[in-house]
Write an enzyme that holds these catalytic residues in place. Structure first.
Site, short mmCIF file in Angstrom:
data_model
loop_
_atom_site.label_atom_id
_atom_site.label_comp_id
_atom_site.label_asym_id
_atom_site.label_seq_id
_atom_site.Cartn_x
_atom_site.Cartn_y
_atom_site.Cartn_z
N ASP A 1 2.61 6.77 1.58
CA ASP A 1 1.79 5.76 2.21
C ASP A 1 0.33 6.04 1.85
O ASP A 1 -0.13 7.18 1.94
CB ASP A 1 2.00 5.84 3.73
CG ASP A 1 1.06 4.96 4.51
OD1 ASP A 1 0.43 4.07 3.91
OD2 ASP A 1 0.95 5.14 5.73
N LYS B 1 7.47 5.96 18.01
CA LYS B 1 6.78 7.24 18.18
C LYS B 1 7.42 8.13 19.26
O LYS B 1 6.77 8.51 20.23
CB LYS B 1 5.30 7.00 18.50
CG LYS B 1 4.55 6.31 17.36
CD LYS B 1 3.07 6.11 17.65
CE LYS B 1 2.39 5.43 16.49
NZ LYS B 1 0.97 5.15 16.73
N ASP C 1 0.81 -1.23 0.00
CA ASP C 1 0.00 0.00 0.00
C ASP C 1 0.84 1.27 0.00
O ASP C 1 0.41 2.31 0.51
CB ASP C 1 -0.95 0.00 1.19
CG ASP C 1 -0.24 -0.10 2.54
OD1 ASP C 1 1.01 -0.24 2.54
OD2 ASP C 1 -0.92 -0.04 3.57
#
Length: 247
Positions: A239, A180, A130
């Protein structure tokens, strides 16, 4: 990139013997694409179109650009529609084989490699299905071989790494991914682009018939062994995982 005569000779030999790039790629295209619903209620994510071509066909173009025409499509959700569209790959200039997982019992990003084990007997490429990307695959493969890596991850640069797993590097060696981090605490701006070169030995590390993620369960083990490398690239990376990113 060539620093001395021995590297130049090595490069010429690799190209002459056809060793400058893996010959086979596995594309992970079995997910349900829930974040793209209702678009993916009737078609698999692999058939979502961007500017007149499916995402998968754009990946085919990247591979064909470097002479890679043997592809394994890992399908699951609405697998029959993907098979009916891509068939044996001949109309796209590709040779396509398939592995299929149960969409209600997904195997993660690692499990499909186990299903394709008998077809992956030499260095091979794995790509998420993807994302749109532009990577110099021969250069990545040379790094992979020169460093005797079991896995090499293509790393793309983002302005704000706080939304991603961020690579901590020592030269090209990946020490870990920091998940993150705060922007000011990030060890770099390099993140996993979902494109890998792997050796068949990696498949032996994957448990049978079980959900397993390369990123969380396999790559950290390889990092501890010093066999995980990173290849930063400056080409396009996009993305398409949700509507905002797809647009």
């Amino acid at each position: 990139e060539i620093k001395n005569r021995s590297q130049e000779i090595e490069k010429l030999l690799e190209e002459g013997l056809g060793l400058s790039i893996p010959s086979k790629a596995l594309i992970l295209a079995g997910g349900k694409g829930t974040r793209l619903r209702p678009l993916t209620l009737k078609i698999p994510k692999a058939l979502v179109e961007i500017q007149g071509k499916t995402i998968t066909e754009w990946l085919f173009d990247l591979l064909k650009n470097y002479g890679v025409r043997d592809v394994i499509l890992s399908v699951g959700y609405l697998a029959d529609k993907a098979r009916d569209y891509f068939t044996d790959g001949s109309k796209f200039g590709m040779n396509i084989d398939y592995v299929e997982e149960n969409p209600d019992k997904p195997l993660g990003t690692a499990g499909p490699l186990k299903l394709a084990k008998n077809m992956l007997t030499e260095s091979f490429i794995v790509s998420n299905g993807d994302e749109l990307k532009c990577i110099n695959i021969p250069r990545m493969f040379r790094l992979h071989k020169r460093k005797n890596a079991l896995a090499t991850i293509a790393l793309t640069t983002v302005e704000d790494p706080s939304l991603y797993g961020v690579a901590r590097l020592d030269g090209s060696r990946i020490l870990e991914f920091v998940e993150k981090p705060k922007k000011e605490d990030a060890p770099s701006k390099l993140i996993n682009s979902g494109f890998y070169i792997l050796e068949p030995e990696v498949i032996e590390m994957i448990p049978d018939k079980k959900h397993c993620m390369l990123e969380k369960e396999i790559f950290p083990k390889l990092a501890k062994e010093g066999r995980l490398r990173g290849f930063p690239f400056s080409g396009q990376w996009m993305d398409t995982g949700n509507y905002e990113r797809l647009e």
